[in-house]
Scaffold this active site. Structure first.
Site, PDB file in Angstrom:
ATOM      1  N   ASP A  95      41.019  30.252  44.456  1.00 30.05           N
ATOM      2  CA  ASP A  95      40.707  31.366  43.573  1.00 30.05           C
ATOM      3  C   ASP A  95      41.953  32.210  43.341  1.00 30.05           C
ATOM      4  O   ASP A  95      43.065  31.697  43.394  1.00 30.05           O
ATOM      5  CB  ASP A  95      39.563  32.194  44.181  1.00 30.05           C
ATOM      6  CG  ASP A  95      38.629  32.761  43.130  1.00 30.05           C
ATOM      7  OD1 ASP A  95      39.057  33.695  42.416  1.00 30.05           O
ATOM      8  OD2 ASP A  95      37.485  32.291  43.007  1.00 30.05           O
ATOM      9  N   ASN A 130      31.059  30.451  31.701  1.00 33.79           N
ATOM     10  CA  ASN A 130      30.395  31.668  31.223  1.00 33.79           C
ATOM     11  C   ASN A 130      30.369  31.792  29.698  1.00 33.79           C
ATOM     12  O   ASN A 130      30.325  32.897  29.164  1.00 33.79           O
ATOM     13  CB  ASN A 130      31.110  32.902  31.791  1.00 33.79           C
ATOM     14  CG  ASN A 130      31.068  32.962  33.301  1.00 33.79           C
ATOM     15  OD1 ASN A 130      30.143  32.426  33.925  1.00 33.79           O
ATOM     16  ND2 ASN A 130      32.045  33.619  33.899  1.00 33.79           N
ATOM     17  N   SER A 160      30.744  32.423  38.289  1.00 34.60           N
ATOM     18  CA  SER A 160      31.648  32.547  39.434  1.00 34.60           C
ATOM     19  C   SER A 160      30.953  33.175  40.626  1.00 34.60           C
ATOM     20  O   SER A 160      31.316  32.920  41.776  1.00 34.60           O
ATOM     21  CB  SER A 160      32.869  33.399  39.063  1.00 34.60           C
ATOM     22  OG  SER A 160      33.752  32.718  38.214  1.00 34.60           O
ATOM     23  N   ASP A 211      34.735  43.866  55.241  1.00 29.65           N
ATOM     24  CA  ASP A 211      33.738  42.796  55.273  1.00 29.65           C
ATOM     25  C   ASP A 211      34.353  41.420  55.500  1.00 29.65           C
ATOM     26  O   ASP A 211      33.630  40.443  55.735  1.00 29.65           O
ATOM     27  CB  ASP A 211      32.944  42.771  53.957  1.00 29.65           C
ATOM     28  CG  ASP A 211      31.666  43.590  54.033  1.00 29.65           C
ATOM     29  OD1 ASP A 211      30.999  43.534  55.085  1.00 29.65           O
ATOM     30  OD2 ASP A 211      31.354  44.296  53.067  1.00 29.65           O
ATOM     31  N   HIS A 244      38.736  38.930  41.695  1.00 36.13           N
ATOM     32  CA  HIS A 244      37.810  37.797  41.612  1.00 36.13           C
ATOM     33  C   HIS A 244      37.648  37.080  42.942  1.00 36.13           C
ATOM     34  O   HIS A 244      36.535  36.828  43.411  1.00 36.13           O
ATOM     35  CB  HIS A 244      38.324  36.847  40.531  1.00 36.13           C
ATOM     36  CG  HIS A 244      37.370  35.765  40.146  1.00 36.13           C
ATOM     37  ND1 HIS A 244      37.275  34.559  40.814  1.00 36.13           N
ATOM     38  CD2 HIS A 244      36.459  35.704  39.139  1.00 36.13           C
ATOM     39  CE1 HIS A 244      36.357  33.807  40.237  1.00 36.13           C
ATOM     40  NE2 HIS A 244      35.849  34.471  39.220  1.00 36.13           N
TER      41      HIS A 244
END
Length: 506
Positions: free
Chosen positions: A221, A354, A435, A230, A259
């Site tokens: 990515d 998308n 995604s 996190d 992203h």
């Protein structure tokens, strides 16, 4: 006049469409097929039968160690059963890698290629790094080259084992939309994100006491922010690649955009925001930067990342990326690489794109990728989610009786609207896109592997096909009966996948 070869047609198309004096291409070599040919044939037969399946349950595998009957072989749409019918050996990773590099060797001895590699030691454009390395992608049996137009015309004639030549496409950052207003059912859910609850990941945690421990997910990515609360201590491996697939040796983990960190949160994120955001919070990530923020990336970067992920011995790969494909004909850029992953026991999960109905993105539309569309909290297909019928018109390793081969994408769908997850610098955002759907599936595979003995009982392609069959065969059937362009076979249900696997002895 003799008929033009597929490679000749590819070269002519590249020269017609690209006006540059030098063109970046990916040259793919003939692998000699062998074991992969049997794997491809089994998977192709499975794709053919899926067109006539009325229920996702027809994809489920047989119980562990049960030998398929003649009727099973004739009627099943389960790729794992069909592959068992092929009775092929499982090759060790080192051997697959060695064979891949061996096929590339004749190309590197060619004079045109040597001259091109010498020029490629100089930067292609201002700010780009120079390199004296030769990128060799063993999973796809390919090499990225920057060739002059006359070199491109001649190379395929001089090297007989060239199988295909593709443009090294520029891949843009997938278009995303931040969601600021949320439906009431999302606002009222305080324990976790709605996607984790919808796919019943919370139920897997509670019923089976597992959250993805000991599983490594490959994330290719824009990178990842390792300091996010996190994601702290969850990045086990890191790499970054340039536009020609060269490893950048001094790179440190970072995100060139938002992203990658957002996808990482959906995969393995914790509860620092006050609600659980990750499907498999005890899994680890092997993250590679193959998209450089707003500059995007290239096919070569992604192919290099796939090589690296397999060498790192990940359990599953997530590709929330791709390039829009206008034609229904399947581009073969990633097919060999994905097959090598499958042969190594690693399913490849990819977003379908998308751009809406009757569109797809590559590699999500590859016949061997586990492609994912997006749904909303009401189990409606997202308007932006892609899907269509793809076609293979010619292929030297598919039985001619299956050509042209038509198959539908996506394979399944998962939550991809208003997905709340981590972003760099300690923040969180709700975003929408396929995604966001793909990491739900890759995270679900991490839970499936953690909750079962699949990794101990199965290896190689048997393992990869088994995982895909369990994940796809256990979905909540939505839309038209069978597989359709909006939902695939249906929406992900990881609790049902784990239960089916255990009930069948895995």
């Amino acid at each position: 006049m003799s008929e033009r070869t597929p490679v000749e047609r590819q070269v002519e198309r590249i020269l017609d469409e690209r006006p540059e004096r030098e063109v970046e291409v990916i040259v793919q070599m003939d692998s000699g097929r062998g074991n992969l040919e049997k794997l491809e044939l089994a998977a192709t037969e499975g794709l053919h039968r899926r067109r006539f399946s009325q229920s996702p349950r027809e994809l489920l595998p047989l119980p562990y160690q049960q030998r398929p009957s003649k009727q099973d072989k004739q009627e099943t749409a389960s790729t794992s059963v069909l592959f068992a019918k092929a009775a092929t050996e499982t090759r060790a990773l080192a051997r697959i890698q060695r064979l891949g590099l061996k096929t590339i060797h004749p190309l590197l001895q060619n004079g045109i290629v040597r001259e091109a590699l010498a020029r490629m030691a100089e930067p292609a454009r201002k700010g780009a790094p120079a390199t004296d390395k030769v990128s060799q992608f063993w999973t796809s049996r390919s090499v990225p080259l920057r060739l002059k137009r006359d070199e491109l015309r001649e190379l395929w004639r001089e090297v007989e084992t060239i199988r295909a030549i593709h443009v090294n496409r520029r891949l843009s950052l997938p278009p995303l939309q931040e969601t600021r207003q949320h439906p009431k059912e999302i606002e009222d859910l305080l324990v976790s994100t709605w996607g984790i609850e919808k796919i019943r990941a919370l139920s897997v945690w509670g019923a089976h006491g597992i959250r993805g421990k000991s599983v490594t997910i490959g994330l290719l990515d824009t990178g990842v922010d390792p300091s996010h609360p996190d994601l702290k201590d969850k990045i086990s491996h890191w790499a970054e690649f340039d536009s020609l697939g060269n490893l950048l040796p001094d790179s440190k983990p970072h995100d060139s955009s938002e992203h990658g960190t957002h996808c990482a949160g959906t995969l393995v994120g914790g509860k620092e925001s006050g609600r659980y955001i990750g499907v498999a919070p005890e899994a680890r990530l092997a993250a590679a930067l193959v998209l450089d923020g707003e500059e995007g990336g290239t096919d070569a970067q992604v192919l290099a990342g796939i090589d690296w992920a397999v060498e790192t011995k990940v359990d599953v790969i997530n590709l929330s990326l791709g390039g829009w494909v206008l034609d229904p004909e399947t581009p073969p850029t990633y097919t060999e690489a994905i097959l090598s992953c499958v042969a190594s026991g690693i399913p490849v999960v990819a977003a379908i794109g998308n751009e809406g109905q009757q569109t797809t993105g590559s590699p999500g539309n590859d016949q061997f990728a586990l492609s994912v569309g997006a749904t909303d909290p009401q189990d409606r297909a997202a308007a932006f989610s892609g899907g269509r019928t793809m076609v293979l018109l010619e292929c030297d390793y598919i039985d001619p009786k299956y050509l042209p081969l038509l198959y539908s994408k996506p394979d399944l769908s998962a939550p991809g609207v208003a997905i709340y997850s981590s972003v760099p610098r300690g923040g969180w955002k709700a975003m929408s896109g396929t995604s966001m759907a793909s990491p739900h599936v890759a995270g679900a595979i991490a839970l499936l592997l953690s909750a079962t003995s699949i990794r101990k009982k199965e290896s190689g392609a048997h393992r990869a096909f088994l995982i895909s069959d369990l994940i796809t065969g256990s979905v909540e059937d939505l839309g038209e009966s069978g597989q359709d362009h909006r939902y695939g076979f249906g929406r992900l249900d990881v609790l049902r996948a784990v239960d089916f696997a255990r009930e069948r002895g895995y």
